[in-house]
Write an enzyme that holds these catalytic residues in place. Structure first.
Site, PDB file in Angstrom:
ATOM      1  N   ASP A 117      -3.359  15.380  21.861  1.00 56.70           N
ATOM      2  CA  ASP A 117      -2.291  15.174  21.215  1.00 56.70           C
ATOM      3  C   ASP A 117      -2.280  15.577  19.650  1.00 56.70           C
ATOM      4  O   ASP A 117      -1.316  16.005  19.067  1.00 56.70           O
ATOM      5  CB  ASP A 117      -1.757  13.589  21.163  1.00 56.70           C
ATOM      6  CG  ASP A 117      -1.290  13.231  22.646  1.00 56.70           C
ATOM      7  OD1 ASP A 117      -1.007  14.086  23.388  1.00 56.70           O
ATOM      8  OD2 ASP A 117      -1.137  12.051  22.750  1.00 56.70           O
ATOM      9  N   ALA A 176      -6.007  11.137  21.860  1.00 52.96           N
ATOM     10  CA  ALA A 176      -5.716  11.362  23.187  1.00 52.96           C
ATOM     11  C   ALA A 176      -6.128  12.839  23.677  1.00 52.96           C
ATOM     12  O   ALA A 176      -5.407  13.616  24.179  1.00 52.96           O
ATOM     13  CB  ALA A 176      -4.206  11.472  23.503  1.00 52.96           C
ATOM     14  N   ASP A 203       0.649  -1.182  -0.098  1.00 53.41           N
ATOM     15  CA  ASP A 203       0.209  -0.179  -0.149  1.00 53.41           C
ATOM     16  C   ASP A 203       0.728   1.304   0.157  1.00 53.41           C
ATOM     17  O   ASP A 203       0.577   2.290  -0.567  1.00 53.41           O
ATOM     18  CB  ASP A 203      -0.874   0.061   1.212  1.00 53.41           C
ATOM     19  CG  ASP A 203      -2.066  -1.008   0.996  1.00 53.41           C
ATOM     20  OD1 ASP A 203      -2.515  -1.445  -0.011  1.00 53.41           O
ATOM     21  OD2 ASP A 203      -2.824  -1.311   1.921  1.00 53.41           O
ATOM     22  N   ARG A 256      -8.531  19.932  22.672  1.00 54.72           N
ATOM     23  CA  ARG A 256      -7.259  20.025  23.222  1.00 54.72           C
ATOM     24  C   ARG A 256      -6.700  18.510  23.369  1.00 54.72           C
ATOM     25  O   ARG A 256      -7.385  17.594  24.058  1.00 54.72           O
ATOM     26  CB  ARG A 256      -7.132  20.693  24.820  1.00 54.72           C
ATOM     27  CG  ARG A 256      -7.587  22.240  24.802  1.00 54.72           C
ATOM     28  CD  ARG A 256      -7.729  22.801  25.977  1.00 54.72           C
ATOM     29  NE  ARG A 256      -8.068  24.075  26.313  1.00 54.72           N
ATOM     30  CZ  ARG A 256      -8.997  24.716  25.869  1.00 54.72           C
ATOM     31  NH1 ARG A 256     -10.257  23.955  25.331  1.00 54.72           N
ATOM     32  NH2 ARG A 256      -8.895  26.000  26.025  1.00 54.72           N
ATOM     33  N   ASN A 294      -5.313   8.490   2.059  1.00 51.83           N
ATOM     34  CA  ASN A 294      -5.555   7.992   3.274  1.00 51.83           C
ATOM     35  C   ASN A 294      -5.965   8.901   4.327  1.00 51.83           C
ATOM     36  O   ASN A 294      -7.072   8.896   4.972  1.00 51.83           O
ATOM     37  CB  ASN A 294      -4.331   7.021   3.891  1.00 51.83           C
ATOM     38  CG  ASN A 294      -4.291   5.857   3.469  1.00 51.83           C
ATOM     39  OD1 ASN A 294      -5.163   5.251   2.791  1.00 51.83           O
ATOM     40  ND2 ASN A 294      -3.295   4.880   3.967  1.00 51.83           N
ATOM     41  N   GLU A 295      -5.003   9.839   4.848  1.00 49.36           N
ATOM     42  CA  GLU A 295      -5.359  10.891   5.894  1.00 49.36           C
ATOM     43  C   GLU A 295      -4.242  11.976   5.952  1.00 49.36           C
ATOM     44  O   GLU A 295      -3.364  11.884   5.360  1.00 49.36           O
ATOM     45  CB  GLU A 295      -5.446  10.245   7.339  1.00 49.36           C
ATOM     46  CG  GLU A 295      -4.257   9.646   7.893  1.00 49.36           C
ATOM     47  CD  GLU A 295      -3.381   8.416   7.329  1.00 49.36           C
ATOM     48  OE1 GLU A 295      -2.299   8.433   6.880  1.00 49.36           O
ATOM     49  OE2 GLU A 295      -4.024   7.296   7.472  1.00 49.36           O
TER      50      GLU A 295
END
Length: 264
Positions: A150, A185, A45, A148, A122-123
């Site tokens: 990561d 997170a 990929d 707020r 993908n992103e």
């Protein structure tokens, strides 16, 4: 028909690349790295992602097909033992074109007058250079929340099985024209609040992220990691372009999901 072949770079993939190139030229196809009608990727990929970004300026003219020389991929569905079968199919069989949605990312800067535009298969991820990421998230021009944590991951449906899945995002079928926002997170306590769930936005919705304090960010576009300074806003939406895959046989998405994550 004009074609190109891209390899992951290891000896096995390079050998297969040369075989495919020779076989297709023997069938009378023209090798053209600049303006191919079809691009065959050999590797995985990641190799197909590389080819996608290389040919992003001609997505409406180029279709992709992948051979995986490692683990089963979500984009690379042929195996080395099937090279002769694939070559004959490319040379002799009209292929079906399957289109998947892409993510469009606009990054605008404080000094104004310039902006950067990217396409992701993908992103896209956004993280602060130092400390927690603090961003105001606007959906369709309205403030939704102040994030707020990561970082944030904005993915395509075909990319929903990648980093998005590791963050607890939903797996979307690639036929759905949408993007997904997943948190990394997030900070949630008596003072700070986020929705805490992935958001799935349809193709007529736009999300804009605006820095609250920091203006320098690490931003990834698929496999590319970039440092952007003096960022004013980051806008994400379903891109007007689509990626085109050449299909010579069925490639069921949910079977790929099962084979990748559930099957022995």
């Amino acid at each position: 028909m004009k074609f190109a072949v891209t390899s992951r770079g290891d000896s096995n993939s390079n050998t297969l690349m040369q075989k495919i190139r020779t076989y297709l030229m023997d069938f009378g196809l023209t090798y053209d790295e600049d303006q191919p009608d079809i691009v065959v990727t050999v590797g995985g990929d990641g190799t197909l992602l590389y080819a996608f970004h290389r040919y992003r300026s001609r997505l409406d003219k180029t279709a992709f097909v992948g051979i995986h020389t490692g683990h089963l991929g979500f984009y690379a569905d042929w195996v080395p033992e099937e090279i002769e079968k694939l070559v004959i199919a490319i040379a002799k069989t009209p292929y079906q074109v399957v289109e998947y949605p892409l993510l469009e990312v606009y990054i605008r800067y404080i000094n104004g007058g310039r902006e950067s535009r990217y396409l992701a298969l993908n992103e896209c991820t956004v993280k602060s250079v130092e400390g927690s990421l603090v961003m105001d998230l606007e959906i369709k021009g309205q403030l939704f929340e102040t994030f707020r944590g990561d970082g944030l991951c904005i993915s395509t449906p075909s990319g929903s099985t990648a980093y998005n899945k590791a963050l607890g995002g939903a797996i979307l079928h690639p036929s759905i024209e949408a993007i997904q926002v997943a948190e990394m997170a997030s900070i949630n306590n008596r003072v700070f609040r986020t929705v805490g769930s992935p958001l799935i936005l349809p193709n007529h919705h736009t999300i804009v992220m605006k820095p609250v304090n920091d203006v320098d960010f690490h931003i990834t576009i698929d496999h590319l990691t970039l440092l952007h300074k003096d960022v004013k806003s980051i806008q994400c939406r379903v891109a007007p372009e689509k990626v085109r895959f050449a299909r010579f046989r069925p490639f069921p998405f949910w079977k790929r999901v099962r084979d990748s994550f559930i099957s022995d």
